[in-house]
Write a protein that holds these residues in place. Structure first.
Motif: not given
Length: 264
Positions: A16-32, A52-63
């Motif tokens: 899960a950590c590896d997935g978070l580290n590898s995701l860029t803002v562009k990736d997050i916006c494309k996926q969600q 903001i975007i990275k925090n939104r993603y992180a909080q969606s995984q483990a708030p």
């Protein structure tokens, strides 16, 4: 300020950590896309949007409560940036202004929502937020109850405590700011305002050599509007030389950069 590995400790698996580290803002916006669509789409406030975007993603995984606190700060910074950007007229592309206004409204809405959502949360980060932003005395009592607990062993929480004690116990405020510096690790982004505060506190304590030292350190970390010349004049009047103090400051700078600072 905070390193990604600290967040990873909160996640369930290494993958899960590896997935978070590898995701860029562009990736997050494309996926969600819902995590990005209510922010301005142009290049203004890029760094603030990314947080903001990275925090939104992180909080969606483990708030976490700390994550919510950081998001409040993220939206405050974004609001300040986008409010300025929304005042800029584009002769050819005036729709960009309306897109920025949308981002400003998002910031205001999210700040209200998160503040309302966390009003009764018993977390040192959020209790501090409600005291410092809304002068909530009950939140202050709850925040101070966490003093000397493991939940306060973060640089930002030591700085928060210092902001409370600074008006009536300067020595304790200095100790807390030192502890904040001790808690930073190698490659962390240090809150440079700590150095300005230390220099100011030592000036008030009339310990001018230390005021000069921390002003010198602060300048090396990008703090502006530090009038070291006036402090140097006082040192000269006391028959003290700036050179040895600067040598000591250089050693402290090295320690801070390596994450091995220890309070003098």
């Amino acid at each position: 300020m905070h390193k990604t590995p600290l967040l990873c400790l909160l996640l369930l698996t290494l993958t899960a950590c590896d997935g978070l580290n590898s995701l860029t803002v562009k990736d997050i916006c494309k996926q969600q896309p819902q995590m990005c669509g209510d922010l301005n789409p142009d290049s203004w406030c890029r760094a603030e949007k990314a947080l903001i975007i990275k925090n939104r993603y992180a909080q969606s995984q483990a708030p976490t409560d700390r994550g919510t606190y950081e998001q409040l700060l993220n939206f405050e910074a974004y609001k300040k940036c986008i409010a300025k950007a929304s005042q800029i007229e584009h002769i050819k592309l005036k729709e960009r202004k309306s897109e920025r206004v949308k981002g400003l409204l998002t910031a205001e809405r999210e700040l209200r929502r998160l503040a309302q959502q966390t009003r009764a949360v018993d977390s040192p980060h959020l209790l501090y937020y409600h005291w410092s932003r809304f002068q909530n005395e009950e939140a202050l009592k709850g925040f101070l109850a966490y003093e000397n607990t493991p939940q306060m062993e973060y640089p930002e929480m030591q700085v928060a405590l210092a902001s409370y004690y600074i008006k009536f116990d300067r020595i304790k405020a200095i100790r807390l700011l030192y502890r904040a510096l001790e808690l930073y690790e190698d490659d962390d982004n240090i809150d440079s305002e700590i150095f300005r505060s230390l220099s100011s506190l030592f000036m008030k304590e009339e310990q001018f050599d230390w005021a000069y030292l921390w002003g010198y350190v602060g300048r090396e970390f990008g703090v502006d509007n530090l009038n070291l010349t006036s402090i140097e004049v006082i040192l000269h009047q006391q028959s003290k030389q700036a050179g040895p103090i600067e040598n000591k400051a250089e050693k402290i700078i090295d320690q801070l950069q390596d994450g091995r600072f220890k309070a003098p």
